[in-house]
Design a protein around this motif. Structure first.
Motif, PDB file in Angstrom:
ATOM      1  N   SER A 269      -7.429   2.470  -3.620  1.00 42.55           N
ATOM      2  CA  SER A 269      -6.969   2.010  -2.469  1.00 42.55           C
ATOM      3  C   SER A 269      -7.032   2.943  -1.306  1.00 42.55           C
ATOM      4  CB  SER A 269      -5.367   1.500  -2.702  1.00 42.55           C
ATOM      5  OG  SER A 269      -4.763   1.032  -1.412  1.00 42.55           O
ATOM      6  N   GLU A 270      -6.782   4.301  -1.738  1.00 40.57           N
ATOM      7  CA  GLU A 270      -6.925   5.373  -0.453  1.00 40.57           C
ATOM      8  C   GLU A 270      -8.356   5.352  -0.022  1.00 40.57           C
ATOM      9  OE1 GLU A 270      -5.420   8.865  -2.380  1.00 40.57           O
ATOM     10  OE2 GLU A 270      -3.394   8.257  -1.864  1.00 40.57           O
ATOM     11  N   GLN A 271      -9.441   5.254  -0.791  1.00 41.62           N
ATOM     12  CA  GLN A 271     -10.823   5.114  -0.640  1.00 41.62           C
ATOM     13  C   GLN A 271     -11.265   3.941   0.034  1.00 41.62           C
ATOM     14  OE1 GLN A 271     -12.855   5.519  -4.246  1.00 41.62           O
ATOM     15  NE2 GLN A 271     -12.347   7.574  -4.690  1.00 41.62           N
TER      16      GLN A 271
ATOM     17  N   GLU B 129       3.483   4.045  -1.129  1.00 45.73           N
ATOM     18  CA  GLU B 129       3.935   4.862  -2.331  1.00 45.73           C
ATOM     19  C   GLU B 129       5.247   4.169  -2.928  1.00 45.73           C
ATOM     20  OE1 GLU B 129       3.521   7.458  -5.564  1.00 45.73           O
ATOM     21  OE2 GLU B 129       2.138   6.937  -3.937  1.00 45.73           O
TER      22      GLU B 129
ATOM     23  N   GLN C 118      -8.986   2.368   2.044  1.00 43.52           N
ATOM     24  CA  GLN C 118      -8.477   2.551   3.565  1.00 43.52           C
ATOM     25  C   GLN C 118      -9.441   3.579   4.290  1.00 43.52           C
ATOM     26  OE1 GLN C 118      -4.350   3.700   3.118  1.00 43.52           O
ATOM     27  NE2 GLN C 118      -3.813   1.588   2.463  1.00 43.52           N
ATOM     28  N   HIS C 119      -9.603   4.604   3.839  1.00 43.82           N
ATOM     29  CA  HIS C 119     -10.582   5.491   4.281  1.00 43.82           C
ATOM     30  C   HIS C 119     -11.978   5.021   4.908  1.00 43.82           C
ATOM     31  CE1 HIS C 119     -11.941   9.742   5.516  1.00 43.82           C
ATOM     32  NE2 HIS C 119     -13.248   9.314   4.749  1.00 43.82           N
TER      33      HIS C 119
ATOM     34  N   ARG D 252      -5.877   5.589  -5.945  1.00 47.03           N
ATOM     35  CA  ARG D 252      -7.224   6.570  -5.356  1.00 47.03           C
ATOM     36  C   ARG D 252      -8.343   5.379  -4.765  1.00 47.03           C
ATOM     37  NH1 ARG D 252      -8.385  10.927  -9.885  1.00 47.03           N
ATOM     38  NH2 ARG D 252      -6.645  12.492  -9.477  1.00 47.03           N
TER      39      ARG D 252
ATOM     40  N   GLN E  78       0.818  -1.227   0.015  1.00 46.25           N
ATOM     41  CA  GLN E  78       0.012  -0.001   0.211  1.00 46.25           C
ATOM     42  C   GLN E  78       0.728   1.277  -0.054  1.00 46.25           C
ATOM     43  OE1 GLN E  78      -3.187  -0.220  -0.537  1.00 46.25           O
ATOM     44  NE2 GLN E  78      -3.168  -2.464  -0.188  1.00 46.25           N
TER      45      GLN E  78
END
Length: 207
Positions: free
Chosen positions: A195-197, A123, A199-200, A193, A121
């Motif tokens: 993956s970030e969504q 960068e 995690q959020h 994006r 996950q």
């Protein structure tokens, strides 16, 4: 061309000429062939899009693949216009072959980055996956160029194969230098994006 006709009629060439085969294709039939090639190309892209959608179940991964595939065709046609290369059926086949290798490379990139989405996950992990995928694609493109490069220099005695080689090499090089890095960045941005969504959403569910 006129000088060659005169030499052929006079028989002044240093070696005898044996006529093996002579064919005439009308302009209307040639136009029909070209339109059929375009139709087959569009159908091929649609079939590829359906297969990719069945594999990934994500429309946002299919649309960039189609857009990049069409952009590669336009770039090759632009290159042919710049160098004033007359496109024939063999050249059109070379364009389709280049687009086919491009689709294969884009699937490799997508698979590698999606594996990164599942495993890493950070960068740095995304960048390493992208570099690894592009190295695979670069090696495959180099093999394709090496395979058709002899046809570019020695294809004059093999009918229209030099046109096939030229458009194939141009398509692969333009893909490696422009379209495939752009596609990789697009897919990486989409997956990052997502993956970030994810995690959020997980963080909110925990709270």
């Amino acid at each position: 061309l006129d000088d060659l006709k005169i030499l052929l009629k006079s028989g002044a060439l240093p070696i005898p000429i044996v006529s093996i085969n002579k064919q005439t294709v009308s302009a209307e039939l040639g136009a029909s062939f070209l339109s059929n090639v375009w139709l087959m190309g569009i159908l091929a892209l649609l079939v590829v899009a359906i297969i990719v959608f069945i594999r990934y179940r994500q429309l946002n991964l299919v649309i960039p693949l189609l857009v990049v595939g069409l952009s590669e065709v336009l770039m090759v046609l632009g290159f042919a216009a710049i160098v004033k290369w007359n496109l024939d059926l063999a050249s059109m086949a070379g364009i389709l072959a280049a687009v086919g290798t491009g689709v294969d490379s884009e699937v490799i990139m997508t698979d590698e980055l999606k594996r990164g989405e599942e495993e890493e996950q950070e960068e740095k992990g995304w960048i390493n996956r992208a570099k690894r995928a592009f190295f695979i694609v670069l090696a495959s493109a180099s093999t394709n160029i090496a395979a058709v490069l002899p046809l570019l220099f020695f294809g004059s005695g093999l009918g229209k194969l030099s046109g096939f080689a030229l458009t194939t090499i141009a398509g692969v090089l333009l893909g490696i230098l422009i379209s495939r890095p752009a596609f990789q960045e697009i897919i990486r941005t989409i997956l990052v994006r997502k993956s970030e969504q994810k995690q959020h959403a997980q963080a909110q569910s925990v709270q």
